[in-house]
Scaffold this motif. Sequence first.
Motif, PDB file in Angstrom:
ATOM      1  N   ARG A  66       0.851  -1.189   0.000  1.00  0.00           N
ATOM      2  CA  ARG A  66       0.000   0.000   0.000  1.00  0.00           C
ATOM      3  C   ARG A  66       0.883   1.233   0.000  1.00  0.00           C
ATOM      4  NH1 ARG A  66      -4.730  -2.011   3.934  1.00  0.00           N
ATOM      5  NH2 ARG A  66      -5.124   0.194   4.134  1.00  0.00           N
ATOM      6  N   LYS A  67       0.286   2.363  -0.237  1.00  0.00           N
ATOM      7  CA  LYS A  67       1.050   3.607  -0.293  1.00  0.00           C
ATOM      8  C   LYS A  67       1.784   3.880   1.022  1.00  0.00           C
ATOM      9  CE  LYS A  67      -0.962   7.141  -2.459  1.00  0.00           C
ATOM     10  NZ  LYS A  67      -2.018   8.073  -2.946  1.00  0.00           N
ATOM     11  N   GLU A  68       1.245   3.371   2.125  1.00  0.00           N
ATOM     12  CA  GLU A  68       1.832   3.615   3.442  1.00  0.00           C
ATOM     13  C   GLU A  68       3.031   2.713   3.736  1.00  0.00           C
ATOM     14  OE1 GLU A  68      -1.544   2.618   3.122  1.00  0.00           O
ATOM     15  OE2 GLU A  68      -2.171   4.706   2.877  1.00  0.00           O
ATOM     16  N   LEU A 105       9.587  -2.266   1.741  1.00  0.00           N
ATOM     17  CA  LEU A 105       9.588  -2.618   0.322  1.00  0.00           C
ATOM     18  C   LEU A 105      10.892  -3.309  -0.062  1.00  0.00           C
ATOM     19  CD1 LEU A 105       8.203  -2.443  -2.476  1.00  0.00           C
ATOM     20  CD2 LEU A 105       9.353  -0.231  -2.753  1.00  0.00           C
ATOM     21  N   ALA A 106      12.005  -2.773   0.377  1.00  0.00           N
ATOM     22  CA  ALA A 106      13.312  -3.374   0.083  1.00  0.00           C
ATOM     23  C   ALA A 106      13.384  -4.787   0.649  1.00  0.00           C
ATOM     24  CB  ALA A 106      14.424  -2.505   0.654  1.00  0.00           C
ATOM     25  N   GLU A 107      12.841  -4.980   1.841  1.00  0.00           N
ATOM     26  CA  GLU A 107      12.833  -6.314   2.447  1.00  0.00           C
ATOM     27  C   GLU A 107      11.977  -7.288   1.634  1.00  0.00           C
ATOM     28  OE1 GLU A 107      11.632  -5.705   6.515  1.00  0.00           O
ATOM     29  OE2 GLU A 107      13.523  -4.720   7.022  1.00  0.00           O
ATOM     30  N   ILE A 108      10.850  -6.808   1.107  1.00  0.00           N
ATOM     31  CA  ILE A 108       9.986  -7.651   0.270  1.00  0.00           C
ATOM     32  C   ILE A 108      10.728  -8.059  -1.002  1.00  0.00           C
ATOM     33  CG2 ILE A 108       7.925  -7.637  -1.198  1.00  0.00           C
ATOM     34  CD1 ILE A 108       6.601  -5.867   1.022  1.00  0.00           C
ATOM     35  N   PHE A 109      11.375  -7.105  -1.663  1.00  0.00           N
ATOM     36  CA  PHE A 109      12.109  -7.415  -2.891  1.00  0.00           C
ATOM     37  C   PHE A 109      13.205  -8.446  -2.640  1.00  0.00           C
ATOM     38  CE2 PHE A 109      11.079  -3.047  -4.942  1.00  0.00           C
ATOM     39  CZ  PHE A 109       9.943  -3.559  -5.527  1.00  0.00           C
ATOM     40  N   THR A 110      13.942  -8.296  -1.548  1.00  0.00           N
ATOM     41  CA  THR A 110      15.050  -9.216  -1.299  1.00  0.00           C
ATOM     42  C   THR A 110      14.582 -10.576  -0.786  1.00  0.00           C
ATOM     43  OG1 THR A 110      15.432  -8.244   0.881  1.00  0.00           O
ATOM     44  CG2 THR A 110      16.760  -7.406  -0.930  1.00  0.00           C
ATOM     45  N   SER A 111      13.623 -10.594   0.126  1.00  0.00           N
ATOM     46  CA  SER A 111      13.198 -11.870   0.694  1.00  0.00           C
ATOM     47  C   SER A 111      12.377 -12.696  -0.288  1.00  0.00           C
ATOM     48  CB  SER A 111      12.415 -11.657   1.993  1.00  0.00           C
ATOM     49  OG  SER A 111      11.175 -11.028   1.737  1.00  0.00           O
ATOM     50  N   ARG A 112      11.577 -12.044  -1.117  1.00  0.00           N
ATOM     51  CA  ARG A 112      10.729 -12.766  -2.076  1.00  0.00           C
ATOM     52  C   ARG A 112      11.390 -12.957  -3.435  1.00  0.00           C
ATOM     53  NH1 ARG A 112       5.239 -13.846  -0.531  1.00  0.00           N
ATOM     54  NH2 ARG A 112       5.056 -13.080   1.584  1.00  0.00           N
ATOM     55  N   SER A 166       9.051  -6.332  -8.789  1.00  0.00           N
ATOM     56  CA  SER A 166       7.978  -5.341  -8.814  1.00  0.00           C
ATOM     57  C   SER A 166       6.806  -5.843  -7.985  1.00  0.00           C
ATOM     58  CB  SER A 166       7.528  -5.039 -10.244  1.00  0.00           C
ATOM     59  OG  SER A 166       6.959  -6.172 -10.839  1.00  0.00           O
ATOM     60  N   VAL A 167       6.031  -4.887  -7.478  1.00  0.00           N
ATOM     61  CA  VAL A 167       4.899  -5.230  -6.620  1.00  0.00           C
ATOM     62  C   VAL A 167       3.736  -4.296  -6.955  1.00  0.00           C
ATOM     63  CG1 VAL A 167       4.110  -5.434  -4.229  1.00  0.00           C
ATOM     64  CG2 VAL A 167       6.491  -5.848  -4.761  1.00  0.00           C
ATOM     65  N   PRO A 168       2.532  -4.853  -7.152  1.00  0.00           N
ATOM     66  CA  PRO A 168       1.366  -3.990  -7.353  1.00  0.00           C
ATOM     67  C   PRO A 168       1.066  -3.185  -6.079  1.00  0.00           C
ATOM     68  CG  PRO A 168       0.902  -6.248  -8.050  1.00  0.00           C
ATOM     69  CD  PRO A 168       2.198  -6.271  -7.307  1.00  0.00           C
ATOM     70  N   VAL A 169       0.636  -1.944  -6.270  1.00  0.00           N
ATOM     71  CA  VAL A 169       0.227  -1.086  -5.159  1.00  0.00           C
ATOM     72  C   VAL A 169      -1.297  -1.059  -5.158  1.00  0.00           C
ATOM     73  CG1 VAL A 169       0.385   1.216  -4.132  1.00  0.00           C
ATOM     74  CG2 VAL A 169       2.305   0.320  -5.486  1.00  0.00           C
ATOM     75  N   VAL A 170      -1.892  -1.359  -4.001  1.00  0.00           N
ATOM     76  CA  VAL A 170      -3.353  -1.401  -3.896  1.00  0.00           C
ATOM     77  C   VAL A 170      -3.840  -0.392  -2.865  1.00  0.00           C
ATOM     78  CG1 VAL A 170      -3.511  -3.819  -4.641  1.00  0.00           C
ATOM     79  CG2 VAL A 170      -3.320  -3.290  -2.202  1.00  0.00           C
ATOM     80  N   ASP A 171      -5.114  -0.006  -2.991  1.00  0.00           N
ATOM     81  CA  ASP A 171      -5.722   0.916  -2.032  1.00  0.00           C
ATOM     82  C   ASP A 171      -6.380   0.136  -0.899  1.00  0.00           C
ATOM     83  OD1 ASP A 171      -8.142  -0.061  -3.057  1.00  0.00           O
ATOM     84  OD2 ASP A 171      -8.620   1.783  -4.140  1.00  0.00           O
ATOM     85  N   VAL A 198       6.072   3.948  -0.129  1.00  0.00           N
ATOM     86  CA  VAL A 198       5.742   3.542  -1.489  1.00  0.00           C
ATOM     87  C   VAL A 198       4.968   4.660  -2.197  1.00  0.00           C
ATOM     88  CG1 VAL A 198       4.298   1.948  -2.830  1.00  0.00           C
ATOM     89  CG2 VAL A 198       5.831   1.066  -1.061  1.00  0.00           C
ATOM     90  N   GLY A 199       4.094   5.359  -1.462  1.00  0.00           N
ATOM     91  CA  GLY A 199       3.318   6.446  -2.047  1.00  0.00           C
ATOM     92  C   GLY A 199       4.171   7.545  -2.651  1.00  0.00           C
TER      93      GLY A 199
END
Length: 151
Positions: free
Chosen positions: A16-18, A24-31, A35-40, A94-95
Amino acid sequence: MITAGEIMTKNVVTVRKETTVRELAEIFTSRRISSVPVVDDAGEIIGIVTETDLVEQDKSLHIPTVVSLFDWVIYLESGRKFEKELKKMTGQTVGDIYSPEVTTVAADTPVSEVADLMSGRKIHSVPVVEGNKVVGVVSRIDLIRSMIGKG
């Protein structure tokens, strides 16, 4: 004809934007994703954030060229572009860094169209949506796996 829905990864990580830049960096490295979709709040797609968006935080800031004429300061480049670049480089969430322009496909989109989109737009993954809800993601590795499955 193979479709996006048949080859997509269904366990989609979204942010999410928050979400903080650190998270985000942890998500990219661990997964091991790029790229990751941003949702509301309703879970609907509003953009995408990529490793490139994150890496741009470390680039050098280009100060716009200006000309001073009498008491006027005239920008020779877009001040808005500079503001956008500065916001992205100093972003904490992310926002601040995501792109609201996102290419999506439906589950019934033929894989050949997905490949054309990815190649033509030089993107590495495409969210698969039903309405505005993310139901999967097709990445380059999914396309490669589908080629092996044909053989």
